[in-house]
Design a protein around this motif. Structure first.
Motif, PDB file in Angstrom:
ATOM      1  N   SER A  95       0.854  -1.181   0.000  1.00 44.53           N
ATOM      2  CA  SER A  95       0.000   0.000   0.000  1.00 44.53           C
ATOM      3  C   SER A  95       0.892   1.234   0.000  1.00 44.53           C
ATOM      4  O   SER A  95       2.085   1.149   0.322  1.00 44.53           O
ATOM      5  CB  SER A  95      -0.928  -0.009   1.215  1.00 44.53           C
ATOM      6  OG  SER A  95      -1.962   0.954   1.053  1.00 44.53           O
ATOM      7  N   LYS A 116     -10.501   2.251  -1.796  1.00 47.66           N
ATOM      8  CA  LYS A 116      -9.425   1.291  -1.518  1.00 47.66           C
ATOM      9  C   LYS A 116      -9.947   0.113  -0.709  1.00 47.66           C
ATOM     10  O   LYS A 116      -9.564  -1.036  -0.952  1.00 47.66           O
ATOM     11  CB  LYS A 116      -8.289   2.002  -0.776  1.00 47.66           C
ATOM     12  CG  LYS A 116      -7.085   1.126  -0.475  1.00 47.66           C
ATOM     13  CD  LYS A 116      -6.358   0.670  -1.722  1.00 47.66           C
ATOM     14  CE  LYS A 116      -5.586   1.761  -2.403  1.00 47.66           C
ATOM     15  NZ  LYS A 116      -4.316   2.084  -1.782  1.00 47.66           N
ATOM     16  N   ALA A 161      -4.866   4.275   2.727  1.00 46.06           N
ATOM     17  CA  ALA A 161      -3.801   3.289   2.543  1.00 46.06           C
ATOM     18  C   ALA A 161      -3.888   2.146   3.549  1.00 46.06           C
ATOM     19  O   ALA A 161      -3.438   1.030   3.275  1.00 46.06           O
ATOM     20  CB  ALA A 161      -2.439   3.974   2.655  1.00 46.06           C
TER      21      ALA A 161
END
Length: 220
Positions: A95, A116, A161
Motif C-alpha cells: 500500500s 481502496k 492506505a
C-alpha cells in the motif's frame, strides 16, 4: 505470481536513477547500495527535496522503471512482472501514500477512503469512522475532498492506505502539512496497523521523524 504470496523481503540491488548525476550518488545510503528490507522491519529514508525520494518510492511501487540495478520482491525481479501481475500483487501486498495524494476531488472523504477498502478489503466499513475519529477528520467524512485542507487530505490518504492488506507500506512525505500532535496521532495509527500485519513501513521524509521508534535510518 498472480495468486497470493506473502511479500517477505524487498531487496534493492545497486539501483541508480538514470537521471541523477553520478557525483550525487557517491555518498548516498541508498543509490548503488545493496539493501534488504525484511517484512516487519521499518526503513526511514531522509533526504532533501529533489534528491530522488519520490523516485525511490515509485521504483519500489513499480510506477517508474527509469533506473539501473535491480529490485526484487522476494526472489522476483520486479522488472519481469507484467502490468497485470504487478497490479494484482500490489492489491494484496503493498500500500502507498503518494506525495501528491492522488485523491478524487469530486468525491467525499469517505468515498475516497472506501474506494481502496472495497477493492481489496482488510478492515470493515466501521473502521473508517474509527480511524477518522482518531485523526480528527470524522466531521469531514461526507464533505468533498476538494473542500478540505491539505492536512485533512493527507490524513484521508493515510486512512485510505490502511484499508487494504499489505506487507509493506510506502509513505512519501505523508506528514508535511500536519502539526506536531496530528503527526504523532498518524504515526501511532500507522505503527498499530503495521503491527497487526507484521508489516514494514518505508517512510521517505525531509527530516528524521521525531516519533520514529526502531527504524533503520538511511540518508539519501
Amino acid at each position: 505470481m498472480t495468486g497470493y504470496m506473502e511479500l517477505s523481503q524487498i531487496i534493492i540491488n545497486g539501483v541508480q536513477p538514470v537521471f541523477i548525476d553520478k557525483e550525487q550518488l557517491k555518498d548516498s545510503g541508498i543509490w548503488s547500495q545493496e539493501i534488504s528490507i525484511t517484512k516487519g522491519k521499518h526503513l526511514h529514508l531522509v533526504a532533501p527535496s529533489g534528491s530522488g525520494k519520490t523516485s525511490f518510492i515509485h521504483f519500489i511501487y513499480g510506477l517508474n522503471s527509469n533506473y539501473s540495478g535491480k529490485i526484487f520482491y522476494n526472489s522476483k525481479n520486479i522488472k519481469n512482472l507484467s502490468a497485470e501481475e504487478f497490479s494484482i500483487f500490489r492489491q494484496k501486498n503493498i500500500s502507498i501514500v503518494f506525495q501528491d495524494l492522488k485523491l478524487f476531488d469530486h468525491q467525499t472523504v469517505r468515498e475516497n477512503i472506501e474506494i481502496k477498502r472495497v477493492l481489496n478489503p482488510y478492515h470493515s466499513e466501521e473502521m473508517i469512522e474509527s480511524m477518522a475519529d482518531r485523526l480528527g477528520i470524522s466531521p469531514k467524512l461526507d464533505q468533498l475532498i476538494k473542500t478540505c485542507s491539505y492536512g485533512e487530505q493527507q490524513r484521508t490518504a493515510i486512512i485510505r492506505a490502511l484499508m487494504q492488506p499489505f506487507d509493506f507500506l510506502l509513505l512519501d512525505e505523508p506528514f508535511s502539512h500536519l502539526d506536531h500532535l496530528n503527526r504523532q496521532k498518524a504515526m501511532n495509527l500507522i505503527y498499530e496497523e503495521c503491527g497487526k500485519r507484521n508489516a514494514s513501513m518505508i517512510l521517505a521524509n525531509l527530516n528524521e521523524e521525531e516519533f520514529s521508534k526502531n527504524e533503520e535510518i538511511v540518508y539519501l
